[in-house]
Design an enzyme around this catalytic site. Structure first.
Site, PDB file in Angstrom:
ATOM      1  N   GLU A  80     -12.313   0.575  -9.786  1.00 10.91           N
ATOM      2  CA  GLU A  80     -11.876  -0.300 -10.875  1.00 10.91           C
ATOM      3  C   GLU A  80     -12.867  -0.339 -12.034  1.00 10.91           C
ATOM      4  O   GLU A  80     -12.462  -0.396 -13.205  1.00 10.91           O
ATOM      5  CB  GLU A  80     -11.636  -1.723 -10.345  1.00 10.91           C
ATOM      6  N   GLU A  88     -18.768  -6.130  -2.885  1.00 13.74           N
ATOM      7  CA  GLU A  88     -17.402  -6.624  -2.752  1.00 13.74           C
ATOM      8  C   GLU A  88     -17.262  -8.027  -3.321  1.00 13.74           C
ATOM      9  O   GLU A  88     -16.201  -8.382  -3.827  1.00 13.74           O
ATOM     10  CB  GLU A  88     -16.969  -6.617  -1.286  1.00 13.74           C
ATOM     11  N   GLU A 144       0.827  -1.208   0.000  1.00 17.11           N
ATOM     12  CA  GLU A 144       0.000   0.000   0.000  1.00 17.11           C
ATOM     13  C   GLU A 144       0.864   1.261   0.000  1.00 17.11           C
ATOM     14  O   GLU A 144       0.549   2.248  -0.667  1.00 17.11           O
ATOM     15  CB  GLU A 144      -0.934   0.000   1.220  1.00 17.11           C
ATOM     16  N   ASP A 196      -4.498  -9.518  -8.715  1.00 16.73           N
ATOM     17  CA  ASP A 196      -4.888  -8.600  -9.780  1.00 16.73           C
ATOM     18  C   ASP A 196      -3.753  -7.755 -10.365  1.00 16.73           C
ATOM     19  O   ASP A 196      -3.430  -7.831 -11.554  1.00 16.73           O
ATOM     20  CB  ASP A 196      -6.032  -7.694  -9.298  1.00 16.73           C
TER      21      ASP A 196
END
Length: 897
Positions: free
Chosen positions: A354, A336, A95, A242
């Site tokens: 996204e 989610e 992150e 991803d």
């Protein structure tokens, strides 16, 4: 203009109520500072007292019209002045890299571009780049592993494994966490001329590539950072993996290294071969890629259509995007996680960007104004459902519209950026967006970095890829002017079969019979008429683009691929068939939904303490109407599948038959054991490792015929629970069970029977032993104190002591069967361990119901293989055995949890 206004609303509230805190809490209008708010676990690893929202905001402001450039300049000054990188705090390497390091590098890229234009940022002297380099050095200690994979967390002041660091003991990391570093680290090396950052990121990528599953060319979700063993062996394109795929392709675009494209193409071929089931993207096992790992999808995979656009594979990108858009139209936001039949699996939505990202890329690729309408829907939903006075609040449940007090920094950094770019004309942007590449957090890095400060050869001389088909490697970026000039309806033709895939009512259209004026092809197959054993029906399904998937738990799943249908009419029929099947299945579940049943082991040494959750049958004795249940010793039948005449009827007569699932209908098994004289039946799942902990309640259906002739009770146990009974048979030979609608109080079970005095209540307990028992139980949740833990039907209850109970349920809140917490997981709440006064007794005390002489009782118990002789086994020995039982059951309980 609307996007600009929304951005101003969110950003101004962050600056007013939260800055310099990490995030804005929009419901309470204050900042979230790590350590000052209740911990949210791993979610807070993204917070590092680094003003994430401020650094991520940098690149977003410049996307506004020219009069926002001053705000960008002010934001840069604020970050230089206020951001402190020397914090004694543990942060996520992943992150921190994508949010803070990426934000600093992106801000530096725009700052030097504005400075070159000569009007703004003339004072700028690379301050953001200096901060980025300082942060890069603080992240490097995380790479101190033999594999080169970084630790998932690092202390910004003390690194890892230092006594003050409070981190460095982790062994696992996610694939995306280790594989999403190359863009930022390579850019930092190219900007500064310090090669170590790019070298470390490349080493991590190389290691993941070497550890891929060679036969499937897939990677797992979680990997051991020391050994390289896959910890989680499921593979998909969503959470945990991803951005690994994203960075392989984008690393080739930014750095020009052929090996990155070769690796991406190899993975992409595997994804399209195994994971892609248009329009779905389902996780599979890396060693058995034809086997689905789960039947739901997470929202992070919404980025994948955008990545497919960059790859140039437009058709599946349109299909998956359209499927996601239909889910959004149903729930206003993308949950989610959602199932393959588009029910909500996880109801939260933290305002993820996204889907907006993929919408932008598809509009760029197709020029189809449809995607402007999609963007408009996103804007309207955000304003209608997520907007609050102090910003935009994440959705706690998309079904109810409830809010959560969070507004993540990626919402500002990405959502408004992509929406603004979607609607902006070229003249609305002050620089050429084509000269930059987006990081996974939508920060911009300039493409000219590919020729700057090169210290590593970009050419791959390995022959590792020569066995692969060269046609898989497309060395050019897609040219939309060639793809779509002659067919402006191209995208619409792909979307059309999917427009009703989520809706509950599909349009009927014109039937084949009507089309052929009453002659020719038969009407389409209806769900109510479908028989899985009918070859003609299977052939019809194939024409409609419907395929059957045999799931690991024995069920059959239907998936429709519209593009695989023989014609557009067949595709319509397939969609109608699928919708009918979903409605039919839902209707049958509502009509025939039965509560779970209980199998209670009542023989020595269990005495009712072990209760197994069992699935009911839609035929045979209704245990809810026979409160006493059916009690008897169990016997394994021959043949074990119960699909033919029982060859050992003498062993089965007057007993409860155990058999294995499979090879014939449940009703056929029931008829065969009933004919052999059994008083009940238990079917044990043949799927190794299946458990009521992880699977929804299973109901045994009939065979489509009249089942009134079946009068014995039939119950279903998953493999894990069934093995408990089979293990007990191996250990104790004679095992007696009670089949009932819910677990019985042990005093009821043993009414009129001889039983050791510590199983049934006695008036001789001493107060100090009660206190000791209470203390022993204090560390376990009582089912009355925590009913939520045993609400789900998929529970296995084991009660080593009187007041203790535990339930391990299916975490899926949508499991169709549920029951009162007391009905399955609680066998007896009044049982005690013996007091000291009882320990000295020469003989076991009888319950008040015992009216027969002790000798007769003892003989009765002896005949049932449950002999208890207190003269041979003194109470001290019984207590020792009892304590061993408690320890064993506690260990089993931990395993279950």
């Amino acid at each position: 203009n609307q996007v600009l206004e929304m951005f101003d609303h969110a950003y101004s509230n962050y600056m007013e109520h939260a800055y310099p805190a990490d995030e804005l809490m929009p419901l309470t209008c204050r900042g979230r500072v790590r350590g000052q708010e209740p911990s949210r676990g791993d979610v807070d690893d993204a917070l590092g007292k680094l003003v994430y929202t401020g650094t991520e905001h940098l690149l977003t402001v410049v996307f506004q019209v020219l009069n926002k450039t001053k705000e960008f300049e002010e934001a840069v000054k604020k970050v230089i002045k206020d951001v402190n990188l020397d914090n004694d705090i543990v942060v996520s390497v992943f992150e921190t890299n994508i949010r803070v390091l990426g934000g600093l590098l992106g801000g530096h890229s725009v700052a030097i571009m504005l400075k070159e234009k000569g009007e703004y940022m003339q004072w700028y002297n690379g301050e953001l780049l200096h901060m980025a380099k300082e942060l890069g050095y603080k992240l490097l200690p995380a790479f101190n592993t033999t594999s080169g994979l970084p630790y998932p967390r690092v202390n910004l002041k003390f690194g890892v494994r230092h006594p003050e660091a409070r981190t460095g003991t982790e062994t696992d990391t996610c694939t995306a966490c280790a594989g999403t570093l190359i863009l930022e680290f390579a850019a930092l090396s190219r900007f500064t001329g310090t090669s170590i950052f790019e070298e470390y990121a490349r080493k991590a990528l190389d290691f993941i590539w070497e550890k891929r599953q060679r036969s499937s060319n897939l990677v797992g979700v979680t990997i051991n950072i020391h050994t390289g063993d896959w910890v989680r062996k499921d593979s998909g394109v969503g959470a945990g993996i991803d951005s690994y795929y994203e960075y392989l392709l984008k690393a080739y675009v930014l750095l020009g290294d052929d090996s990155f494209l070769e690796r991406f193409n190899t993975h992409y071929d595997a994804i399209m071969r195994y994971i892609s089931q248009p329009p779905l993207l389902l996780d599979v096992h890396i060693h058995k890629p034809m086997l689905n790992a789960r039947t739901w999808m997470d929202s992070l995979l919404a980025f994948f259509p955008g990545l497919q656009v960059l790859k140039g594979d437009i058709r599946p990108a349109i299909e998956t995007h359209e499927m996601l858009y239909q889910v959004i139209k149903k729930h206003n936001f993308l949950p989610e996680a959602f199932t393959t039949d588009f029910r909500v699996h996880w109801a939260q939505h933290p305002l993820r960007p996204e889907f907006a990202e993929s919408t932008y890329f598809l509009y760029k690729a197709t020029g189809d104004p449809y995607y402007l309408e999609v963007g408009k829907t996103l804007i309207e939903n955000l304003n209608k459902y997520a907007r609050v006075p102090c910003g935009f609040a994440a959705m706690k449940d998309v079904r109810t519209g409830s809010h959560e007090d969070r507004m993540d920094s990626f919402f500002l950094a990405e959502m408004f950026k992509y929406l603004y770019l979607l609607f902006a004309d070229k003249e609305d942007i002050i620089f050429d967006i084509e000269d930059y590449i987006f990081t996974t957090e939508a920060h911009l890095l300039p493409l000219w970095l590919s020729t700057t400060n090169q210290t590593i050869s970009k050419k791959n001389t390995s022959t590792e890829y020569t066995e692969l088909d060269d046609s898989n490697f497309d060395w050019t970026c897609p040219n939309t002017q060639i793809l779509f000039p002659n067919d402006p309806m191209f995208a619409q033709s792909i979307r059309e079969p999917l427009k009703n895939v989520v809706d509950k009512s599909c349009p009927r259209g014109i039937s084949r019979a009507e089309e052929s004026l009453g002659s020719g092809p038969k009407p389409p197959l209806r769900a109510r008429d479908f028989m899985a054993s009918n070859p003609e029906h299977l052939e019809i399904l194939k024409k409609m683009g419907v395929s059957l998937i045999h799931l690991k738990d024995g069920r059959v799943q239907l998936v429709q691929h519209a593009v695989q249908a023989a014609s557009s009419l067949d595709a319509e029929d397939g969609l109608r068939f699928m919708q009918e099947m979903i409605e039919l299945s839902s209707q049958q579940q509502k009509e025939q939904q039965l509560p779970p049943r209980a199998v209670q082991i009542v023989s020595h040494p269990f005495f009712g303490r072990v209760v197994l959750t069992a699935g009911p049958a839609q035929f045979g004795m209704d245990l809810s109407k026979h409160k006493a249940g059916t009690r008897g010793f169990v016997a394994t039948i021959k043949p074990y599948n119960g699909c033919s005449e029982i060859t050992n009827p003498e062993a089965v007569k007057e007993k409860i038959a155990l058999m294995q699932r499979g090879q014939c209908m449940f009703a056929e098994k029931a008829r065969n054991i009933q004919k052999a004289g059994a008083i009940g039946g238990i079917v044990i799942d043949d799927n190794e490792g299946s458990s009521s902990d992880t699977a929804p309640l299973f109901q045994m259906a009939g065979d489509g015929k009249n089942t009134d002739d079946i009068t014995i009770p039939m119950l279903f146990l998953f493999n894990k629970e069934g093995n408990i009974i089979l293990d007990a048979i191996r250990e104790y030979e004679a095992v007696e069970v009670l089949l009932s609608d819910k677990a019985k109080d042990r005093a009821t079970i043993f009414k009129g029977k001889m039983i050791p005095n510590y199983i049934i209540d006695s008036n001789l307990e001493m107060e100090n032993m009660d206190q000791k028992s209470s203390e022993n139980d204090s560390h376990k949740p009582n089912s009355e104190e925590a009913p939520s833990e045993s609400q789900d039907a998929g529970a296995v209850s084991e009660e080593p002591d009187g007041g203790e109970s535990s339930a391990v349920g299916d975490p899926d809140p949508l499991s169709p069967a549920s029951t009162d917490s007391a009905s399955v997981s609680r066998a007896d709440e009044d049982t005690h361990a013996p007091g000291p006064a009882e320990a000295g007794a020469a003989e076991p005390a009888c319950t008040p119901e015992d009216s027969q002489p002790q000798e007769q009782n003892t003989q009765t118990e002896s005949n049932s293989k449950a002999h208890w002789d207190s003269k041979v086994q003194p109470m001290e020995s019984i207590l020792a055995d009892w304590n061993e039982d408690i320890e064993a059951f506690e260990m089993m309980e931990k395993d279950e949890l």
